[in-house]
Design a protein around this motif. Sequence first.
Motif, PDB file in Angstrom:
ATOM      1  N   ILE A  87      -6.086   4.262   4.133  1.00  0.00           N
ATOM      2  CA  ILE A  87      -4.985   3.339   3.892  1.00  0.00           C
ATOM      3  C   ILE A  87      -3.659   3.904   3.702  1.00  0.00           C
ATOM      4  N   THR A  88      -3.495   5.109   3.542  1.00  0.00           N
ATOM      5  CA  THR A  88      -1.939   5.726   3.972  1.00  0.00           C
ATOM      6  C   THR A  88      -1.547   5.941   5.278  1.00  0.00           C
ATOM      7  N   ALA A 148       0.707  -1.517  -0.207  1.00  0.00           N
ATOM      8  CA  ALA A 148       0.024   0.001  -0.078  1.00  0.00           C
ATOM      9  C   ALA A 148       0.757   1.055   0.078  1.00  0.00           C
ATOM     10  N   THR A 157      -8.425   6.611   0.689  1.00  0.00           N
ATOM     11  CA  THR A 157      -6.806   6.989   0.702  1.00  0.00           C
ATOM     12  C   THR A 157      -6.404   7.542   1.959  1.00  0.00           C
ATOM     13  N   CYS A 205      -8.065  -3.926  -4.436  1.00  0.00           N
ATOM     14  CA  CYS A 205      -7.842  -3.139  -3.297  1.00  0.00           C
ATOM     15  C   CYS A 205      -7.162  -1.815  -3.726  1.00  0.00           C
ATOM     16  N   ALA A 219      -8.943   1.393  -2.783  1.00  0.00           N
ATOM     17  CA  ALA A 219      -8.176   2.555  -1.772  1.00  0.00           C
ATOM     18  C   ALA A 219      -8.196   3.719  -2.425  1.00  0.00           C
ATOM     19  N   ALA A 225      -2.577   3.841  -8.663  1.00  0.00           N
ATOM     20  CA  ALA A 225      -3.467   2.656  -8.315  1.00  0.00           C
ATOM     21  C   ALA A 225      -4.089   1.956  -9.576  1.00  0.00           C
TER      22      ALA A 225
END
Length: 442
Positions: free
Chosen positions: A348-349, A30, A345, A337, A341, A58
């Motif tokens: 996820i980040t 990720a 974001t 995914c 994401a 992505a």
Amino acid sequence: MLERVFRLSQNGTNVRRELIAGLTTFAAMAYILALNPAILSAGGSTGMNLSGLITVTALAAAIGCLLMAVLTNYPIAQAPGMGINSYFAIIIVTQMGVPWEGALAMVFWNGVLFFALSVTGLRTRIVHALPHPIHLGIQSGIGFFIAFIGFQNAGLVVGSAQTLVTEGHMLSAGPMAALVGLVLIVVLTRFRVPGAIILVILLITGAGLIIPATGGTLTAQPEGIFSMPAGIGQTFLALDWLYPFRHFESALPVIFTLLLLDLFDSIGTLIGLARQSGLMDKQGRMPKLGRALSADAAATVVGALLGTSTTTAYLESATGMQAGGRTGLTAIVTGLCFLVALFFTPIITIIPAAATAPALIFVGLLMAKGLGELNYDNMLETAPAVLTAILIPLCFSITGGIALGLLLYCAAMLLAGRGKQLSWLTYGIAVLFLAFFALSQS
């Protein structure tokens, strides 16, 4: 339908296991959503838009994963490659002064050449021309490389002006969390707990919200939950198609360098992953290798059209394989995914490097078992294999490690009077590496 398409039972897996494996691979990868755009934009100095590059990254990863799944049914994920993106932004665009549109064209034509080599079967012959000891060195070297990246990400190993690297501040939040996570993965794996790696990643990420660290907590507080993907109008199909032909003399060495980096980075990654996950056949060869290489090349072409540097197979796929992934369904889940994401974001980040580092270290240690197959009474084979394994992480380059290991192997075999045991293609690859060093270090 999934059983029929991915042959789950035949490969000794099921939907639940593939789902966990795909999520595990994505969790380990990720970081690329934040890091690749930051490198390609270089703080705005390259002229490429940061927010748009997040979407491009992505999309390139999702399409790359889909290509690998469809063409090979392997649990190998693809995304814009680290290292090559730095070469793209820092060397080609910033130092050489090539417009990013021209640099994308170089990546595109490199991908086309790459695909041509794959379709003709030459790339498969190159893989088979690499001696077995070098294959063993590649597997272990990639394991050491993955573990080294994990050590760095967690702060367990840091840079040093005196010794190049040294231990980090072991009692600080990041290193401590990574060490605890590594112990948990080892213990949970020992007791065969399903999804051990993804469980530990989630546990450290959640606990990190309350663990004090420099500047706040180990896991950053999310700025929100949902996000809308930025547009990619700036980079989509924006490459200067004919730039390499208008500047042929300066572009040719760059495309050659990109081709060699892409060629041997992907070959090394695929060999390492295949040996680790048991994808090799009884002859020690990877079935459908040609298709895997074609998927890699096609992903590079598509990535350049979208607006990113070379897209390639990812070492972090080993984490999903360790979690039980055996088919392309794992790669499909990872690709989905990346698409999801884009709308999450901020969540996820926030996954900290200390959460994914234990997974990388653990899988890296498992891959080092390749050195156990060496005959240590035969140093003609052992020395090049061990050298390859050591130099891949020390050079921070799969291509560099393979090159130096193969050159040593060829030289040793010639001087020992056994040079006729090597094919002309093996020697040709060695000469190609010499040319690569001459161009890249001139």
